[in-house]
Design a protein around this motif. Structure first.
Motif, PDB file in Angstrom:
ATOM      1  N   ASP B   5       0.809  -1.220   0.000  1.00  0.00           N
ATOM      2  CA  ASP B   5       0.000   0.000   0.000  1.00  0.00           C
ATOM      3  C   ASP B   5       0.840   1.267   0.000  1.00  0.00           C
ATOM      4  OD1 ASP B   5       0.765  -0.465   2.621  1.00  0.00           O
ATOM      5  OD2 ASP B   5      -1.231  -1.123   3.241  1.00  0.00           O
ATOM      6  N   VAL B   6       2.057   1.189   0.606  1.00  0.00           N
ATOM      7  CA  VAL B   6       2.870   2.407   0.630  1.00  0.00           C
ATOM      8  C   VAL B   6       4.352   2.083   0.486  1.00  0.00           C
ATOM      9  CG1 VAL B   6       2.780   2.450   3.162  1.00  0.00           C
ATOM     10  CG2 VAL B   6       3.459   4.516   1.936  1.00  0.00           C
ATOM     11  N   ILE B   7       5.002   2.870  -0.369  1.00  0.00           N
ATOM     12  CA  ILE B   7       6.451   2.767  -0.558  1.00  0.00           C
ATOM     13  C   ILE B   7       7.089   4.022   0.042  1.00  0.00           C
ATOM     14  CG2 ILE B   7       8.300   2.916  -2.285  1.00  0.00           C
ATOM     15  CD1 ILE B   7       7.114   0.204  -2.349  1.00  0.00           C
ATOM     16  N   VAL B   8       8.132   3.823   0.834  1.00  0.00           N
ATOM     17  CA  VAL B   8       8.908   4.955   1.344  1.00  0.00           C
ATOM     18  C   VAL B   8      10.264   4.925   0.655  1.00  0.00           C
ATOM     19  CG1 VAL B   8       9.933   6.045   3.379  1.00  0.00           C
ATOM     20  CG2 VAL B   8       7.740   4.854   3.584  1.00  0.00           C
ATOM     21  N   ILE B   9      10.631   6.023   0.016  1.00  0.00           N
ATOM     22  CA  ILE B   9      11.934   6.090  -0.650  1.00  0.00           C
ATOM     23  C   ILE B   9      12.931   6.714   0.321  1.00  0.00           C
ATOM     24  CG2 ILE B   9      13.229   7.032  -2.595  1.00  0.00           C
ATOM     25  CD1 ILE B   9      10.565   7.187  -4.144  1.00  0.00           C
ATOM     26  N   GLY B  10      13.921   5.945   0.721  1.00  0.00           N
ATOM     27  CA  GLY B  10      14.950   6.471   1.614  1.00  0.00           C
ATOM     28  C   GLY B  10      14.874   5.869   3.010  1.00  0.00           C
ATOM     29  N   GLY B  11      15.953   5.191   3.410  1.00  0.00           N
ATOM     30  CA  GLY B  11      16.004   4.529   4.709  1.00  0.00           C
ATOM     31  C   GLY B  11      16.809   5.321   5.719  1.00  0.00           C
ATOM     32  N   GLY B  12      16.561   6.620   5.762  1.00  0.00           N
ATOM     33  CA  GLY B  12      17.142   7.419   6.836  1.00  0.00           C
ATOM     34  C   GLY B  12      16.187   7.452   8.012  1.00  0.00           C
ATOM     35  N   LEU B  13      16.473   8.337   8.955  1.00  0.00           N
ATOM     36  CA  LEU B  13      15.634   8.422  10.152  1.00  0.00           C
ATOM     37  C   LEU B  13      14.189   8.764   9.786  1.00  0.00           C
ATOM     38  CD1 LEU B  13      15.214   8.431  13.177  1.00  0.00           C
ATOM     39  CD2 LEU B  13      16.196  10.730  13.282  1.00  0.00           C
ATOM     40  N   ARG B  28       1.239  -1.410   5.285  1.00  0.00           N
ATOM     41  CA  ARG B  28       2.371  -2.336   5.124  1.00  0.00           C
ATOM     42  C   ARG B  28       3.453  -1.644   4.304  1.00  0.00           C
ATOM     43  NH1 ARG B  28       1.082  -4.088   8.772  1.00  0.00           N
ATOM     44  NH2 ARG B  28       0.108  -6.047   9.401  1.00  0.00           N
ATOM     45  N   PRO B  29       4.166  -0.727   4.923  1.00  0.00           N
ATOM     46  CA  PRO B  29       5.143   0.042   4.137  1.00  0.00           C
ATOM     47  C   PRO B  29       6.358  -0.805   3.746  1.00  0.00           C
ATOM     48  CG  PRO B  29       4.805   0.970   6.349  1.00  0.00           C
ATOM     49  CD  PRO B  29       4.167  -0.364   6.331  1.00  0.00           C
ATOM     50  N   ILE B  30       6.893  -0.485   2.583  1.00  0.00           N
ATOM     51  CA  ILE B  30       8.199  -1.023   2.175  1.00  0.00           C
ATOM     52  C   ILE B  30       9.125   0.175   1.990  1.00  0.00           C
ATOM     53  CG2 ILE B  30       9.489  -2.282   0.409  1.00  0.00           C
ATOM     54  CD1 ILE B  30       7.009  -3.876  -0.206  1.00  0.00           C
ATOM     55  N   VAL B  31      10.248   0.136   2.689  1.00  0.00           N
ATOM     56  CA  VAL B  31      11.241   1.206   2.587  1.00  0.00           C
ATOM     57  C   VAL B  31      12.311   0.765   1.589  1.00  0.00           C
ATOM     58  CG1 VAL B  31      12.938   2.607   3.831  1.00  0.00           C
ATOM     59  CG2 VAL B  31      10.817   1.911   4.974  1.00  0.00           C
ATOM     60  N   LEU B  32      12.587   1.599   0.611  1.00  0.00           N
ATOM     61  CA  LEU B  32      13.620   1.302  -0.387  1.00  0.00           C
ATOM     62  C   LEU B  32      14.822   2.186  -0.106  1.00  0.00           C
ATOM     63  CD1 LEU B  32      11.258   1.272  -3.513  1.00  0.00           C
ATOM     64  CD2 LEU B  32      11.886  -0.653  -2.038  1.00  0.00           C
ATOM     65  N   GLU B  33      15.931   1.560   0.238  1.00  0.00           N
ATOM     66  CA  GLU B  33      17.135   2.307   0.619  1.00  0.00           C
ATOM     67  C   GLU B  33      18.264   1.920  -0.337  1.00  0.00           C
ATOM     68  OE1 GLU B  33      18.501   4.696   2.582  1.00  0.00           O
ATOM     69  OE2 GLU B  33      20.380   4.034   1.652  1.00  0.00           O
ATOM     70  N   LYS B  34      18.847   2.911  -1.008  1.00  0.00           N
ATOM     71  CA  LYS B  34      19.840   2.592  -2.045  1.00  0.00           C
ATOM     72  C   LYS B  34      21.152   2.093  -1.455  1.00  0.00           C
ATOM     73  CE  LYS B  34      21.050   7.481  -2.530  1.00  0.00           C
ATOM     74  NZ  LYS B  34      21.848   7.503  -1.308  1.00  0.00           N
ATOM     75  N   ASN B  35      21.498   2.511  -0.242  1.00  0.00           N
ATOM     76  CA  ASN B  35      22.723   2.034   0.400  1.00  0.00           C
ATOM     77  C   ASN B  35      22.337   1.135   1.578  1.00  0.00           C
ATOM     78  OD1 ASN B  35      23.546   5.326  -0.210  1.00  0.00           O
ATOM     79  ND2 ASN B  35      24.609   3.715  -1.301  1.00  0.00           N
ATOM     80  N   THR B  36      22.650   1.593   2.765  1.00  0.00           N
ATOM     81  CA  THR B  36      22.224   0.885   3.962  1.00  0.00           C
ATOM     82  C   THR B  36      21.544   1.907   4.878  1.00  0.00           C
ATOM     83  OG1 THR B  36      24.444   1.230   4.874  1.00  0.00           O
ATOM     84  CG2 THR B  36      23.987  -0.927   3.917  1.00  0.00           C
ATOM     85  N   VAL B  37      20.752   1.424   5.792  1.00  0.00           N
ATOM     86  CA  VAL B  37      19.970   2.313   6.648  1.00  0.00           C
ATOM     87  C   VAL B  37      20.893   3.243   7.443  1.00  0.00           C
ATOM     88  CG1 VAL B  37      18.512   2.356   8.719  1.00  0.00           C
ATOM     89  CG2 VAL B  37      17.934   0.859   6.806  1.00  0.00           C
ATOM     90  N   ILE B 171      12.149  -3.286   5.191  1.00  0.00           N
ATOM     91  CA  ILE B 171      13.204  -2.340   4.837  1.00  0.00           C
ATOM     92  C   ILE B 171      14.125  -3.059   3.867  1.00  0.00           C
ATOM     93  CG2 ILE B 171      14.991  -0.788   5.744  1.00  0.00           C
ATOM     94  CD1 ILE B 171      12.656  -0.192   7.456  1.00  0.00           C
ATOM     95  N   LEU B 172      14.223  -2.575   2.663  1.00  0.00           N
ATOM     96  CA  LEU B 172      15.088  -3.220   1.674  1.00  0.00           C
ATOM     97  C   LEU B 172      16.305  -2.336   1.431  1.00  0.00           C
ATOM     98  CD1 LEU B 172      12.391  -4.455  -0.877  1.00  0.00           C
ATOM     99  CD2 LEU B 172      13.385  -5.682   1.062  1.00  0.00           C
ATOM    100  N   GLU B 173      17.456  -2.831   1.867  1.00  0.00           N
ATOM    101  CA  GLU B 173      18.693  -2.090   1.645  1.00  0.00           C
ATOM    102  C   GLU B 173      19.251  -2.443   0.275  1.00  0.00           C
ATOM    103  OE1 GLU B 173      20.707  -3.432   5.319  1.00  0.00           O
ATOM    104  OE2 GLU B 173      20.586  -1.348   5.984  1.00  0.00           O
ATOM    105  N   ARG B 174      20.200  -1.637  -0.189  1.00  0.00           N
ATOM    106  CA  ARG B 174      20.826  -1.841  -1.504  1.00  0.00           C
ATOM    107  C   ARG B 174      19.771  -1.966  -2.597  1.00  0.00           C
ATOM    108  NH1 ARG B 174      23.425  -4.968   2.285  1.00  0.00           N
ATOM    109  NH2 ARG B 174      25.500  -4.203   2.830  1.00  0.00           N
ATOM    110  N   THR B 175      18.753  -1.140  -2.494  1.00  0.00           N
ATOM    111  CA  THR B 175      17.654  -1.145  -3.452  1.00  0.00           C
ATOM    112  C   THR B 175      17.455   0.296  -3.913  1.00  0.00           C
ATOM    113  OG1 THR B 175      16.644  -3.018  -2.292  1.00  0.00           O
ATOM    114  CG2 THR B 175      15.231  -1.755  -3.781  1.00  0.00           C
ATOM    115  N   ARG B 176      17.836   0.554  -5.135  1.00  0.00           N
ATOM    116  CA  ARG B 176      17.891   1.920  -5.646  1.00  0.00           C
ATOM    117  C   ARG B 176      16.709   2.179  -6.568  1.00  0.00           C
ATOM    118  NH1 ARG B 176      22.322   5.168  -6.225  1.00  0.00           N
ATOM    119  NH2 ARG B 176      23.516   3.445  -5.368  1.00  0.00           N
TER     120      ARG B 176
END
Lengths: 98, 383, 485
Positions: B5-13, B28-37, B171-176
């Motif tokens: 239902d929701v995507i969050v771009i960026g795994g910062g604070l 049910r958010p999915i966080v997409l983080e291009k590096n690591t949190v 939270i998905l890391e290394r996902t750009r």
């Protein structure tokens, strides 16, 4: 623990926690202390464990001492100067608040 | 293709906190983080929890954030809350050296009183000495906000991440993110690690947030900077408050470990494409000079490390929080311009309110994305 | 002129061992304005440490240290005569990509702008994280040798040497010659030198002298009745200092009470500066260490910076001379002193010599592949000596999902202490790879930033030759302190 092969020209004196140590001017402070039988140079800030120089080439930082009032000096790199005031670096060291 | 239902771009604070609050409210958010949190600004900032000397537009949000810091255990549970290393109530102090700086302190407090805020107070040299016994004689007094403090930024971000995960966020890391498109079925978010579909997208992309805007044709300033910090070896505990400069370049605090983290607007060389930044010795000198003058105890300190973090910088130095001005179902929260850490526990909560209730109890108009033109320039009236 | 007064140079060379000395000598002869910076008071590096003084004094040391050591004097003399500048007692705390070299000397820091930099930072002993390795009385085998070379001091009580690599037997042999009480040597390498040499005979043609030397050290130790063991799974006992070492040998556990234990598992490149420069590095699967990737002249992926000698991958002191010369030729070419053709012509002999050295090195790498320093860590073993982070703590964090050495560092403080990760960088990557069943080559390195050596704040506050107004100016509302970033 260590001894000098040629126990001559010990014309310099440094003071380790007040104890006078005869040594060679220009040799490293670490060598001077080790040859005087000192094995515990400092204690660690986290666990308070005693440490002795490990690498003698400036990479391990286990020989850290307070030398002439400055903490974090690498004893294996600092050359002996006559009259030097050397103290074991206990934990995070001593700093005067003012 | 993953549907949620929701995507969050960026795994910062802010991204993790947003995911936490959305998950708490049943999404049910999915966080997409291009590096690591917590890789960039969230993990490497100075950790100041500061209401002191904030932009007046940020004060209501900052006050709500302060309350959230003080009740972290309710949000995170006791263990994760303790992991944040939050120390409140020690105060943050702006140190005045000159008469002009003292004058400014008085003016600032008068302005704050006029706005109905009373958490900043002017202190004289005696009170400064009482709070900070290590300060040098040249410091005359300053401005204090006694409720302020500090926390460990990397650990705090990890705690919000863990709590979000406990509540069902992924939270998905290394996902750009490489594509963002809106169609009949909602948003399609294309990444180098799969394609995601969702009704709602929240852009918490920090220094890279403008790129997500550009993907939907929404212009934002691309400006960013690399804030630099230097840290000493462990020292005996000697100071509780966080101190900052007024006209001088200064900011430091002593961490729980005993290290002293020194910053205050030292700039590194950012490299947005390489996603890193270099620290520059030439520019650290001034900060070192100030602490040398203000704090005799630091004259014998040793700098062991320096680091820099990439952070978005808005021309008006306040963040962007609110709905996209070009697309429904897209929300922004970025551009904290170097002082977003204190707002960390509240922004995600405010966003969840905005997204799910359509409104927030905290005034957010100043942060609206609509203050920018289509090209991403600040509109003249917003100055 | 001192390090704190010099503002510019054409070529800065960091490190005064064989690579740095050879590079400086040749560069200066080719007309390049060259300055060599070194932490020690005299040139020689670690391998030829204190060579000038030891050669002058008619004492005991030169015969003890042997002919290979004595050979360093020619290198130092050539350097002294070359016209290259020498800045001793100078700690280098930064090499920036723009060529700004940060020096700390005589309690003053300054920046020296160089047009090209050759890093000749050499090697360090590979850390050997085993239970008890932080106790006073546990020291590096190389450190024991340094004490001998630099200060003429040797153990005065029974010492145990444990580990693998050529240095183990060389130092044991030197200690025995010097009259130090040698208690035992524990060889942790897999095979025996003699049998490996027999197998490798075809590639070793021409290195008979080196091989015989190695075998003669072992024979000399045996002849003196010194206990030689083969063993592994070291464990060090002691409360406030080392009391005993135990190890597994031939199916049983042997315990030797000792007050002084020296460890050695070979050497690894000293690559703090290339790492801080974000040079491309490769994991060397034979030497089990990171090394910067270079071209045939030592040039790294950082445009102004080359690496020569063991800092670019371990190849030994003889190879370091050739690698230093190659880096100097390339520097002279890039600085306009010689043509590309002249560089390539002059490089030929050094390249051939290097190929020859590489054959012997690959043999050494194979027989002395570290085992003790690379075996599975017990949970209680300290990984980070500075912040005292154990393998068990790191394992727990990895179990919680940390998948990156820098995340582990940020959370656990492993690698954050004064040594700046020098002593734990290899171990944390190995631990992460083991626990996540991943390739250590994919684990990456610590992100390092300046200063690459801790720098007193007072020195930074008075930094010489700094460009205070360099770099970006933020366009923010000025004049109002509340409009702060």
């Amino acid at each position: 623990m260590f001894r000098r092969l040629q126990p001559d020209d010990l014309s310099a004196t440094i003071y380790f926690d007040g104890r006078a140590i005869r040594c060679r001017s220009g040799e490293s402070v670490a060598a001077a202390l080790l040859s005087a039988g000192i094995a515990r140079f400092r204690s660690t800030p986290v666990l308070g464990a005693g440490r002795m120089p490990h690498c003698m080439i400036g990479v391990c930082f286990d020989c850290l001492l307070e030398i002439d009032g400055q903490a974090d000096r690498q004893a294996c790199l600092v050359p002996v100067v006559d009259g030097m005031d050397v103290r074991s670096q206990e934990g995070a060291g001593r700093y005067d608040i003012q | 293709m993953t549907r949620t239902d929701v995507i969050v771009i960026g795994g910062g604070l802010h991204g993790c906190c947003t995911a936490l609050h959305l998950a708490r409210r049943g999404l049910r958010p999915i966080v997409l983080e291009k590096n690591t949190v917590g890789r960039h600004a969230s993990g490497v900032n100075a950790g100041g929890v500061r209401q002191l000397m904030r932009h007046t537009a940020e004060i209501p949000l900052s006050m709500a954030a302060m309350a959230a810091w003080e009740t972290l255990a309710e949000t995170l549970g006791p263990e994760l809350a303790a992991n944040c290393g939050f120390v409140g109530g020690v105060g943050q102090i702006g140190i005045a050296q000159s008469a002009q700086e003292m004058d400014w302190c008085h003016e600032r407090v008068a302005e704050m009183h006029a706005l109905g805020y009373d958490f900043e107070e002017v202190i004289d040299q005696e009170e400064l000495r009482r709070l900070v016994p290590s300060v040098a004689d040249i410091c005359r007094g300053g401005l204090v906000s006694r409720r302020d403090g500090h926390a460990n930024p990397f650990r705090t971000t990890q705690s919000f991440r863990r709590r979000a995960e406990q509540l069902g966020a992924r939270i998905l890391e290394r996902t750009r993110v490489i594509g963002l498109e809106q169609g009949d079925g909602g948003w399609t978010v294309t990444t180098d690690n799969g394609v995601f579909r969702a009704d709602i997208v929240v852009n918490c992309g920090g220094a890279w947030a403008w790129q997500a805007g550009a993907m939907v044709g929404e212009g934002f300033p691309k400006s960013h900077f690399a804030s630099t910090l230097m840290v000493t070896s462990r020292m005996p505990h000697f100071i509780d408050p966080v101190v900052i400069g007024i006209d001088r370049v200064l900011s430091f605090k002593q961490t729980e470990a005993g290290t002293v983290v020194i910053g205050g607007g030292i700039l590194g060389d950012p490299d947005l494409d390489e996603e890193t930044a270099e620290t520059v010795a030439d520019r650290m000198m001034e900060s070192a000079e100030t602490v040398y003058e203000f704090f005799p105890i630091l004259r014998k300190a040793t700098i062991v490390r320096t680091w820099a973090g990439l952070e978005a910088l808005m021309p008006d130095i306040i963040p962007v929080i609110g709905p996209s001005r070009v697309a429904r179902g897209l929300w922004h929260a970025f551009g904290f311009s170097g002082h977003g850490f204190q707002l960390g526990p509240i922004v995600g909560s405010v966003l969840a309110d905005l997204i799910l209730d359509g409104e927030s109890p905290i005034p957010l108009d100043a942060f609206s994305p609509s203050r920018f033109t289509a090209e991403g320039k600040l509109k003249p009236q917003a100055h | 002129m001192t390090g704190t007064e010099r503002e510019n140079c054409e070529l800065a060379i960091i490190g005064g061992g064989p690579a740095g000395l050879a590079a400086a000598t040749l560069a200066a002869r080719l007309g390049v304005e060259t300055v060599l910076f070194d932490e020690q008071p005299a040139p020689g590096g670690q391998v030829y440490r204190n060579i000038e003084a030891n050669s002058r004094e008619t004492g005991l040391l030169t015969p003890i240290l042997g002919a290979d050591y004595a050979r360093g004097l020619d290198l130092v003399r050539a350097f002294r005569a070359s016209g290259a500048g020498f800045e001793p007692m100078s700690a280098v705390w930064q090499v920036a990509a723009n060529g700004k070299v940060g020096i700390s000397r005589d309690e003053r820091a300054c920046l020296v702008r160089a047009r090209r930099v050759i890093l000749a930072t050499g090697a360090m002993e590979r850390p050997v994280p085993v239970p008890g390795w932080t106790l006073p009385g546990v020291i590096g085998v190389g450190a024991i040798q340094t004490l001998m070379k630099a200060s003429g001091i040797i153990p005065d009580r029974p010492v145990v040497l444990a580990g693998s690599g050529p240095l183990l037997y060389l130092v044991a042999f030197q200690l025995a010659k010097a009259g130090a009480p040698l208690q035992a040597v524990v060889d942790t390498s897999g095979g025996s030198l003699a049998s490996a040499a027999r197998q490798a005979l075809p590639i070793l043609a021409g290195f008979a002298g080196d091989l015989l030397k190695g075998l003669s050290w072992i024979a000399a130790l045996k002849a003196r009745g010194i206990a030689l063991y083969r063993g592994g799974y070291l464990s060090i006992e002691g409360v406030s200092r080392v009391e005993a070492v135990s190890f597994r040998s031939g199916g049983r556990r042997i315990r030797i009470a000792t007050a002084l234990l020296a460890l050695h598992e070979g050497v690894i490149p000293n690559n703090q500066i290339t790492t801080s420069l974000r040079c491309q590095h490769a994991w060397d699967r034979t030497q089990l260490a990171w090394r910067p990737e270079t071209d045939a002249f030592g040039a790294t992926t950082s445009p102004l910076v080359a690496v020569a000698g063991d800092g670019a991958g371990i190849a030994g002191a003889r190879a370091a001379v050739h690698r230093g010369r190659l880096a100097a030729l390339d520097a002279a070419f890039r600085l306009g002193r010689i043509s590309r053709n002249e560089r390539d012509d002059r490089a030929r002999a050094d390249r051939q010599a290097l190929l020859r050295e590489a054959r012997f090195r690959s043999f050494l790498d194979r027989i002395y592949r570290p085992s003790e320093a690379m075996r599975r860590l017990d949970d209680e073993t300290i990984v980070c000596r500075c912040e005292e982070v154990t393998a068990g703590e790191l394992r727990q964090l990895i179990g919680e999902g940390f998948s990156d050495v820098n995340q582990l560092k940020s959370f656990s403080r492993c690698g954050m202490g004064q040594c700046q990760g020098r002593m734990c960088a290899g171990t944390i990557g190995r631990l992460l790879a083991d626990e996540t069943k991943a390739d250590i080559a994919d684990m990456g390195q610590y992100r390092l930033r300046i200063p690459v050596k801790p720098l007193p704040l007072a020195e930074l506050a008075a930094l010489g030759n700094a460009d205070r107004n360099s770099g970006p100016v933020l366009e923010v509302a000025d004049g109002d302190p509340s409009q702060r970033i």
